[in-house]
Design an enzyme around this catalytic site. Sequence first.
Site, mmCIF file in Angstrom:
data_model
loop_
_atom_site.group_PDB
_atom_site.id
_atom_site.type_symbol
_atom_site.label_atom_id
_atom_site.label_comp_id
_atom_site.label_asym_id
_atom_site.label_seq_id
_atom_site.Cartn_x
_atom_site.Cartn_y
_atom_site.Cartn_z
ATOM 1 N N ASP A 93 22.100 3.352 40.610
ATOM 2 C CA ASP A 93 21.903 2.324 39.591
ATOM 3 C C ASP A 93 22.809 1.146 39.937
ATOM 4 O O ASP A 93 23.729 1.268 40.750
ATOM 5 C CB ASP A 93 22.226 2.898 38.211
ATOM 6 C CG ASP A 93 21.631 2.064 37.093
ATOM 7 O OD1 ASP A 93 20.980 1.050 37.395
ATOM 8 O OD2 ASP A 93 21.827 2.421 35.917
ATOM 9 N N ASP A 128 18.853 -5.860 36.658
ATOM 10 C CA ASP A 128 17.881 -6.378 35.704
ATOM 11 C C ASP A 128 18.562 -6.579 34.346
ATOM 12 O O ASP A 128 19.737 -6.267 34.179
ATOM 13 C CB ASP A 128 16.694 -5.428 35.589
ATOM 14 C CG ASP A 128 17.114 -4.056 35.061
ATOM 15 O OD1 ASP A 128 18.095 -3.498 35.600
ATOM 16 O OD2 ASP A 128 16.490 -3.562 34.114
ATOM 17 N N ALA A 196 15.481 0.464 29.283
ATOM 18 C CA ALA A 196 15.892 0.183 27.910
ATOM 19 C C ALA A 196 15.127 1.006 26.872
ATOM 20 O O ALA A 196 14.857 0.530 25.769
ATOM 21 C CB ALA A 196 15.766 -1.311 27.609
ATOM 22 N N CYS A 279 17.948 32.623 26.083
ATOM 23 C CA CYS A 279 17.648 32.155 27.431
ATOM 24 C C CYS A 279 17.994 33.275 28.401
ATOM 25 O O CYS A 279 18.865 34.108 28.115
ATOM 26 C CB CYS A 279 18.481 30.899 27.722
ATOM 27 S SG CYS A 279 18.373 30.284 29.416
ATOM 28 N N CYS A 281 18.752 32.567 31.762
ATOM 29 C CA CYS A 281 19.386 32.009 32.953
ATOM 30 C C CYS A 281 20.649 32.809 33.271
ATOM 31 O O CYS A 281 21.125 33.587 32.442
ATOM 32 C CB CYS A 281 19.716 30.529 32.736
ATOM 33 S SG CYS A 281 21.187 30.219 31.729
ATOM 34 N N CYS A 284 23.415 32.759 30.597
ATOM 35 C CA CYS A 284 23.129 33.433 29.333
ATOM 36 C C CYS A 284 23.008 34.949 29.491
ATOM 37 O O CYS A 284 23.189 35.686 28.519
ATOM 38 C CB CYS A 284 21.856 32.858 28.718
ATOM 39 S SG CYS A 284 22.033 31.117 28.269
#
Length: 492
Positions: A93, A128, A196, A279, A281, A284
């Site tokens: 960015d 921008d 934005a 979860c 994963c 977890c």
Amino acid sequence: MRESFEVRDTDAGGRIGELTVPRADVSVETPALLPVINPNLDTIAPRRLATEFGAEILITNSYIIHETADVRERALEDGLHDLLDFPGAIMTDSGSFQLSEYGEIEVTTEEILEFQRAIGSDIATPVDIPTPPDVDRERAETELETTKERLEIAEDVETDDMLVSAPVQGSTYPDLREEAGRHADGTDLDVFPIGAVVPLMNDYRYDDMVDAIAAAKRGLGADAPVHLFGAGHPMMFALSVAMGCDLFDSAAYALYARDDRYLTVRGTRHLEDLDYLPCSCPVCTEHSPDELRALAEKPREQELAAHNLHVTFEEIRRIKQAIRAGNLLELVEQRARAHPTMLDGYRALLDHAAQLERTDPVSKGAFFYTSHESARRPEVVRHHRRLERLSVPDSLFLTEGNPPRGDEFDDSWRVEPPFGPFPRALSKSYPLTAEVPDRTDRAALEAAADGVARLAGDNPNAELTLGHRGWPAGVLERVPETVELVDLTRDE
């Protein structure tokens, strides 16, 4: 044609594509998540993002690097990939976020693009003007002109094989967003962030977010890879993909973890409120909520960030499979039930069904009617449009029931909510094989009635009769007076 992006599969506005990033010598499959890396913080190491989570691309802020002396020197000397130790593509960015937050930054578009090239960025971003929502139109127009000028400047900067993004601004004015998309698409830049929109997401204005995306997409070409800037919560990925977004950057995994917040596809929970971890994963399955709460602050933050990333990447994979299977909108509808404002977003998406119909495949595996919103899907819009192509006899019976006996009519077509009328020979064609509940809701009947009205309008000289099963008077009011009505339930 933009040689850097190839679309392979589509469903509604969503697509699976391949973004070629020549400077990194990699191709990134989209939809893709770009984890945000703050060069001054190390929540999850970039190398781990690649090896454990499968991240193919990430994003960092070149302005922060530029303004941090020791990091800047290391980046210029060693290059961004070595600095971050990441094997995939790196997007940077420009400092536009800092511009929107603090009012000014000490760098020009030329300077920041040249700096991004010097440190080895693979996809760079010009400076921008991120115009926030709801500003007056004069400001939105003025700032959009400045953004356009900076995109034109970016075209003239020597970037070698580094891709450059062309942000699409325009605040909450759809015509300005469309104009901005058309201008950006006319440049020779490569990736198209919709900017934005974070304030809209922070305020749960998903309907306005959808309208902004739809407007930008109308201006952009079909071969334009679209990045939704700041879209970090997995709850809204499916909705955004269905509107045509391909790239998402997320700092949410780290920011939420810092605040002891636990991501799910249905929203965010505070760790202190959890009795169970819903979860599977690694985080977890290896910890209970009490065990996570007992960790010291930094290890707890890292574990929560890892969980948040697992959930986020899992949702991206789930979306890809839904696109491949042709049931992305069913997934969007599931996610829409997570929060009333998400439902607003889904309904806003359906306001753009005619736009999405242009990229929606003509044939898929199945159409599931799961709520009254399903009556407004692109497949229904397409069927109604196609009615004008059909050859209609002089007298035609349209019926929910069995065809009539005898020769009272030249032919008999089926009527199936939500699609309406169609020749019986098409009964096995998608989407007319739809799975629809026996207890048909009013929205499906209204859509079917609109199909009858469309057929009657396209064939004013044909004599049409509609055999319906007790449709409400309000639904039948949508059928033209020229169509004769027969209530089949009276003869049963």
